[in-house]
Design an enzyme around this catalytic site. Sequence first.
Site, PDB file in Angstrom:
ATOM      1  N   PHE A 155       0.814  -1.226   0.000  1.00  0.00           N
ATOM      2  CA  PHE A 155       0.000   0.000   0.000  1.00  0.00           C
ATOM      3  C   PHE A 155       0.840   1.266   0.000  1.00  0.00           C
ATOM      4  O   PHE A 155       0.399   2.316  -0.477  1.00  0.00           O
ATOM      5  CB  PHE A 155      -0.933   0.016   1.231  1.00  0.00           C
ATOM      6  CG  PHE A 155      -0.275   0.499   2.504  1.00  0.00           C
ATOM      7  CD1 PHE A 155      -0.155   1.865   2.771  1.00  0.00           C
ATOM      8  CD2 PHE A 155       0.258  -0.389   3.432  1.00  0.00           C
ATOM      9  CE1 PHE A 155       0.473   2.325   3.920  1.00  0.00           C
ATOM     10  CE2 PHE A 155       0.889   0.052   4.581  1.00  0.00           C
ATOM     11  CZ  PHE A 155       0.998   1.411   4.823  1.00  0.00           C
ATOM     12  N   GLU A 182      -4.833  -3.986  -1.740  1.00  0.00           N
ATOM     13  CA  GLU A 182      -6.285  -3.758  -1.644  1.00  0.00           C
ATOM     14  C   GLU A 182      -6.574  -2.457  -0.884  1.00  0.00           C
ATOM     15  O   GLU A 182      -7.690  -1.954  -0.900  1.00  0.00           O
ATOM     16  CB  GLU A 182      -6.988  -4.961  -0.995  1.00  0.00           C
ATOM     17  CG  GLU A 182      -6.742  -5.166   0.485  1.00  0.00           C
ATOM     18  CD  GLU A 182      -5.405  -5.830   0.802  1.00  0.00           C
ATOM     19  OE1 GLU A 182      -4.478  -5.799  -0.037  1.00  0.00           O
ATOM     20  OE2 GLU A 182      -5.284  -6.363   1.924  1.00  0.00           O
ATOM     21  N   SER A 232       5.205  -6.984   3.401  1.00  0.00           N
ATOM     22  CA  SER A 232       5.729  -7.362   4.714  1.00  0.00           C
ATOM     23  C   SER A 232       6.508  -8.675   4.623  1.00  0.00           C
ATOM     24  O   SER A 232       6.279  -9.483   3.710  1.00  0.00           O
ATOM     25  CB  SER A 232       4.569  -7.514   5.695  1.00  0.00           C
ATOM     26  OG  SER A 232       3.721  -8.547   5.232  1.00  0.00           O
ATOM     27  N   CYS A 287       9.749   1.426   3.777  1.00  0.00           N
ATOM     28  CA  CYS A 287      10.687   0.387   4.198  1.00  0.00           C
ATOM     29  C   CYS A 287      12.087   0.932   4.399  1.00  0.00           C
ATOM     30  O   CYS A 287      12.958   0.227   4.864  1.00  0.00           O
ATOM     31  CB  CYS A 287      10.702  -0.734   3.167  1.00  0.00           C
ATOM     32  SG  CYS A 287      11.323  -0.175   1.589  1.00  0.00           S
TER      33      CYS A 287
HETATM   34  P1  NAD Z   1       1.444  -6.565   3.066  1.00  0.00           P
HETATM   35  O1  NAD Z   1       2.451  -7.651   3.146  1.00  0.00           O
HETATM   36  O2  NAD Z   1       0.337  -6.568   4.038  1.00  0.00           O
HETATM   37  O3  NAD Z   1       0.771  -6.548   1.603  1.00  0.00           O
HETATM   38  C1  NAD Z   1       1.551  -6.593   0.439  1.00  0.00           C
HETATM   39  C2  NAD Z   1       0.749  -7.281  -0.664  1.00  0.00           C
HETATM   40  O4  NAD Z   1       0.469  -8.615  -0.270  1.00  0.00           O
HETATM   41  C3  NAD Z   1      -0.591  -6.601  -0.933  1.00  0.00           C
HETATM   42  O5  NAD Z   1      -0.832  -6.596  -2.305  1.00  0.00           O
HETATM   43  C4  NAD Z   1      -1.583  -7.494  -0.190  1.00  0.00           C
HETATM   44  O6  NAD Z   1      -2.858  -7.514  -0.792  1.00  0.00           O
HETATM   45  C5  NAD Z   1      -0.943  -8.862  -0.277  1.00  0.00           C
HETATM   46  N1  NAD Z   1      -1.255  -9.712   0.876  1.00  0.00           N
HETATM   47  C6  NAD Z   1      -1.508  -9.307   2.154  1.00  0.00           C
HETATM   48  N2  NAD Z   1      -1.722 -10.391   2.950  1.00  0.00           N
HETATM   49  C7  NAD Z   1      -1.583 -11.481   2.161  1.00  0.00           C
HETATM   50  C8  NAD Z   1      -1.670 -12.882   2.409  1.00  0.00           C
HETATM   51  N3  NAD Z   1      -1.935 -13.368   3.611  1.00  0.00           N
HETATM   52  N4  NAD Z   1      -1.470 -13.718   1.380  1.00  0.00           N
HETATM   53  C9  NAD Z   1      -1.194 -13.247   0.145  1.00  0.00           C
HETATM   54  N5  NAD Z   1      -1.102 -11.921  -0.144  1.00  0.00           N
HETATM   55  C10 NAD Z   1      -1.292 -11.051   0.846  1.00  0.00           C
HETATM   56  O7  NAD Z   1       2.277  -5.184   3.127  1.00  0.00           O
HETATM   57  P2  NAD Z   1       1.685  -3.715   3.215  1.00  0.00           P
HETATM   58  O8  NAD Z   1       1.131  -3.499   4.579  1.00  0.00           O
HETATM   59  O9  NAD Z   1       0.853  -3.421   2.051  1.00  0.00           O
HETATM   60  O10 NAD Z   1       3.037  -2.857   3.046  1.00  0.00           O
HETATM   61  C11 NAD Z   1       3.876  -2.547   4.105  1.00  0.00           C
HETATM   62  C12 NAD Z   1       5.009  -3.537   4.222  1.00  0.00           C
HETATM   63  O11 NAD Z   1       5.728  -3.597   2.992  1.00  0.00           O
HETATM   64  C13 NAD Z   1       6.040  -3.138   5.265  1.00  0.00           C
HETATM   65  O12 NAD Z   1       6.446  -4.286   5.942  1.00  0.00           O
HETATM   66  C14 NAD Z   1       7.169  -2.542   4.450  1.00  0.00           C
HETATM   67  O13 NAD Z   1       8.431  -2.588   5.070  1.00  0.00           O
HETATM   68  C15 NAD Z   1       7.124  -3.416   3.243  1.00  0.00           C
HETATM   69  N6  NAD Z   1       7.743  -2.779   2.094  1.00  0.00           N
HETATM   70  C16 NAD Z   1       8.948  -3.255   1.694  1.00  0.00           C
HETATM   71  C17 NAD Z   1       9.601  -2.653   0.631  1.00  0.00           C
HETATM   72  C18 NAD Z   1      10.949  -3.156   0.196  1.00  0.00           C
HETATM   73  O14 NAD Z   1      11.425  -2.713  -0.827  1.00  0.00           O
HETATM   74  N7  NAD Z   1      11.574  -4.072   0.927  1.00  0.00           N
HETATM   75  C19 NAD Z   1       9.017  -1.574  -0.049  1.00  0.00           C
HETATM   76  C20 NAD Z   1       7.755  -1.130   0.378  1.00  0.00           C
HETATM   77  C21 NAD Z   1       7.132  -1.743   1.452  1.00  0.00           C
END
Ligand code: NAD
Length: 491
Positions: A155, A182, A232, A287
């Site tokens: 997001f 989402e 994440s 991140c």
């Molecule tokens: P998230 O992991 O909750 O969601 C990421 C994606 O995975 C979304 O599209 C979501 O719909 C999907 N998703 C969520 N739960 C899922 C599940 N159980 N099974 C399958 N798909 C699922 O992450 P977020 O809250 O959207 O973003 C924040 C996180 O992303 C933080 O931990 C941040 O550090 C990380 N992040 C990392 C980087 C990097 O380059 N390392 C960059 C941006 C964000």
Amino acid sequence: MEIQIPKDITPLKNLIGGSWVDGEGTELTVRSPYHGQTIGSGKVASLSQIDQTVEKAKAAQIDWEAKPIKERTKVMFDFRNILLRDLDKISHLKASESGKTFGEGKAGLLKGIEVLEFALSLQNLDMGGHLEVSRGVTCEYRRKPKGVVASITPFNFPAMVPMWTIPISLTLGNAYIWKPSEKTPLTAMLVANALKEAGLPDGLLSVVHGGKEVVEGIIDHQDVSAIGFVGSTKVAKMVYQRGTALGKRVLALGGAKNHIVLLPDANAEIAGPGISDSFTGCAGQRCMAASVLLAVGNCDSQIEKIKERAASLELGRDMGAIITKEQVAFLKEAISKAEKAGAKVLLDGREVKAPQGMEEGHWIGPTILDGVEPGSEAAKVELFGPVLSIIRCQDISAAMKIENSSEYGNACSVFTNNGALAERVVTMASAGMVGVNVGVPVPREPFSFGGINASKFGHGDITGHHSLDFWSDVKKVTKKWEKQNDSNWMS
Ligand code: NAD
């Protein structure tokens, strides 16, 4: 510029085979973190719509791959111009749904366009090798796209993170299926429309909305051959394990807990704003945000500057909102737990006043915790909010021991005027991106973005030169056209 939040509710659609269609799955409501009101709604994709998407993508990819890279690049060139033309419009929408300020929204998209520009250069840079390896025998490299690839994005950067992979993978000849977060799915529609307007043939870029079920449907589909993920660590690990168990190529970037090593000789005028902006930028929801400050020796003058800068920020203007109400509650609880455990709250963002007219939004102010215990929640867990945990350290070795013990490995920076000490931190840091006197050590293209340890699952990089080998296979072609008189093992 003040953010313009859409007044109308945007209908959420899925892009399948070049047409925007209603989803056949469950209902999704998009709320702006600024005021908590609905700004978009519609249905997510069903599993049978995933099948249709992949089928159309597969058919479109065959012709796309057959085009010379210069023709594919032409579309990307026009895509860039349209994004620049629509920069403000897209930035307002992405800020509205993710909680960023307008300026942050714009900066993220510009960073994405920088990756696009790297993709534009591939037509001239990525020429492969060609060599006569034996008399009359030549060898050469040729890139072959993976076919249908997918990307699942978080997001917090609704346009920048997808732009890490869309231009490079499409330029290399793939069809791309995008599953946006989402929580921030509306930006995806504007970015996809820009590519449509640029002339990308139907089916090459698809947008399917949804959560876990849709993600698993994409990973499991037999015709999706490579999956990029950013989000994440918990989900990154799951996506990596599920995809690789099916023999697919997966690169999954995860969460972070970034450390900044502050030395007493650091220039307070650089360290103060640099560290403050790092932990408060995007309200800490990035991140690369500074999360733990390892203050070595007496750094009180620099810490005072960090506090001064953070305290001066006006919510809604200089710092945006938090993605959900639940996340605000989580952050407040984490601050209270740290305080109970003995940390001193130097700056308290728990009881902030919301900007006028945005009282129902999700707000918390910058918070600085001093004297945090290594090993405690505030020191180890990714909080993902504008909270800086200061751990006082006796020397650099003690600081680096703490940094090295983190499960993550995204970013680490040092603030000092001493080159030798800076070099020591750079060498010892267990992080993929390391900075010196830079609060957010994001590399610029063509240097790739990405961490190590639990911040990345899989091999290679998601941007830059190394990403080319992720989104394509390299064929080695050996040719001989005439009988040669010399004899060796190739004859
Ligand atoms: P998230 O992991 O909750 O969601 C990421 C994606 O995975 C979304 O599209 C979501 O719909 C999907 N998703 C969520 N739960 C899922 C599940 N159980 N099974 C399958 N798909 C699922 O992450 P977020 O809250 O959207 O973003 C924040 C996180 O992303 C933080 O931990 C941040 O550090 C990380 N992040 C990392 C980087 C990097 O380059 N390392 C960059 C941006 C964000």
